[in-house]
Write a protein that holds these residues in place. Structure first.
Motif, PDB file in Angstrom:
ATOM      1  N   ARG A  87       7.821   5.999  -1.978  1.00 41.11           N
ATOM      2  CA  ARG A  87       8.223   6.806  -0.822  1.00 41.11           C
ATOM      3  C   ARG A  87       7.608   8.200  -0.938  1.00 41.11           C
ATOM      4  O   ARG A  87       7.564   8.784  -2.018  1.00 41.11           O
ATOM      5  N   THR A 120       8.609   3.228   3.190  1.00 39.88           N
ATOM      6  CA  THR A 120       9.132   2.223   2.257  1.00 39.88           C
ATOM      7  C   THR A 120       8.009   1.343   1.740  1.00 39.88           C
ATOM      8  O   THR A 120       6.993   1.150   2.414  1.00 39.88           O
ATOM      9  N   THR A 157       7.821  -2.549  -0.104  1.00 38.21           N
ATOM     10  CA  THR A 157       8.546  -3.741  -0.548  1.00 38.21           C
ATOM     11  C   THR A 157       7.557  -4.792  -0.998  1.00 38.21           C
ATOM     12  O   THR A 157       6.429  -4.854  -0.510  1.00 38.21           O
TER      13      THR A 157
END
Length: 59
Positions: free
Chosen positions: A11, A28, A30
């Motif tokens: 981030r 973000t 992931t």
């Protein structure tokens, strides 16, 4: 500007997607089922990278 593997992004990393644009701010990161990473930028753009793909960041 330095390059790092995409799976090192976090981030607030500032990624340079195109050399003629301002850096994009990471919102973000992931993991994907295929072993890569999905990066969502504060602009709303979503980009998937291979985990070891080199990305340019503002260091």
């Amino acid at each position: 500007m330095i390059t790092i593997p995409a799976n090192w992004l976090a981030r607030d990393s500032r990624v340079i997607i195109s050399s003629d644009e301002m850096p994009y701010l990471v919102d973000t990161v992931t993991d994907t089922p295929a072993g890569g990473v999905r990066v969502v930028y504060s602009s709303g753009d979503i980009v998937e990278y291979a985990a070891d793909e080199e990305v340019a960041i503002v260091g």
